[in-house]
Design an enzyme around this catalytic site. Structure first.
Site, short mmCIF file in Angstrom:
data_model
loop_
_atom_site.label_atom_id
_atom_site.label_comp_id
_atom_site.label_asym_id
_atom_site.label_seq_id
_atom_site.Cartn_x
_atom_site.Cartn_y
_atom_site.Cartn_z
N HIS A 9 38.19 33.96 43.90
CA HIS A 9 37.88 34.41 42.54
C HIS A 9 39.14 34.63 41.70
O HIS A 9 40.24 34.77 42.23
CB HIS A 9 37.07 35.71 42.59
CG HIS A 9 37.84 36.86 43.22
ND1 HIS A 9 38.78 37.59 42.52
CD2 HIS A 9 37.82 37.35 44.47
CE1 HIS A 9 39.30 38.51 43.32
NE2 HIS A 9 38.74 38.38 44.52
N GLU A 82 33.66 39.69 50.23
CA GLU A 82 34.96 40.07 50.77
C GLU A 82 34.78 40.97 51.99
O GLU A 82 33.68 41.49 52.25
CB GLU A 82 35.78 40.81 49.69
CG GLU A 82 37.17 41.25 50.09
CD GLU A 82 38.07 40.13 50.55
OE1 GLU A 82 37.82 39.55 51.63
OE2 GLU A 82 39.06 39.83 49.86
#
Length: 195
Positions: A9, A82
């Site tokens: 990201h 994550e």
């Protein structure tokens, strides 16, 4: 062969502050949005058959920007999140030393084990590859997840460096089930001027 393009990201305020993000749902900042736009320009001439993303907003926003205007639905998968960082989420190194001491890394603060991260990352990519054999799939995720997953899939590769924001890593799954990494952590699109 099936090709998976792994993208981290864009940058967030917490990245700049060196705060542990983990599962905390932090949006992209303005620079992160510009990075995602540059990524979209890079990918413009590339063909992608499907797009998957972590459900966390920083990855989802990056994925949507990367394929904007292509008419491809972004599918979310919680396994692409994550690393869960437990009690350290939202803290800086200074905060952690202040709260738990200089040896805080030796404490059990509820962080997800690396093996578990690699397990779910590999499981997600294997399933995605099986759903789209012979296709090109873009997967937008997070640095920790990408790093642990690549190390498991391609253990002999040179994949131990920091994963850059909006970097592109290309892995191929051959017909015999083996994986190879043909491009790792490439951020050449960030070197180009806006325009």
């Amino acid at each position: 062969m099936t090709v998976i393009g792994l993208v981290r990201h864009g940058i967030t305020d917490w990245n700049l502050q060196w705060r542990a993000q983990g599962h905390t749902d932090i949006p992209l900042n303005e620079e992160g949005r510009r990075q995602a736009e540059r990524l979209a320009r890079r990918l413009l001439d590339e063909s992608w058959d499907a797009v998957y993303s972590s459900d966390l907003i920083r990855a989802l926003e990056t994925a949507r920007k990367a394929i904007e205007g292509r008419g491809i639905e972004v599918r979310t998968d919680i396994r692409l999140r994550e690393v869960n960082l437990g009690q350290i989420e939202g803290t800086t190194e200074e905060d952690r030393v202040s709260k738990w001491g200089a040896d805080w890394k030796k404490l059990d603060l509820g962080a997800e084990p690396r093996e578990s991260v690699a397990d779910r990352g590999v499981q997600a990519l294997e399933e995605i590859a099986a759903l789209h054999p012979g296709k090109r799939i873009l997967v937008v995720s997070h640095g920790g997840l990408i790093g642990q997953t690549i190390r498991r899939l391609v253990p002999l590769g040179e994949t131990f460096s920091f994963i850059g924001n909006t970097s592109v890593t290309l892995v191929r799954k051959a017909g015999d089930g083996t994986w190879a990494c043909e491009l790792f952590n490439c951020t050449k699109h960030l070197e180009q001027a806006d325009g």
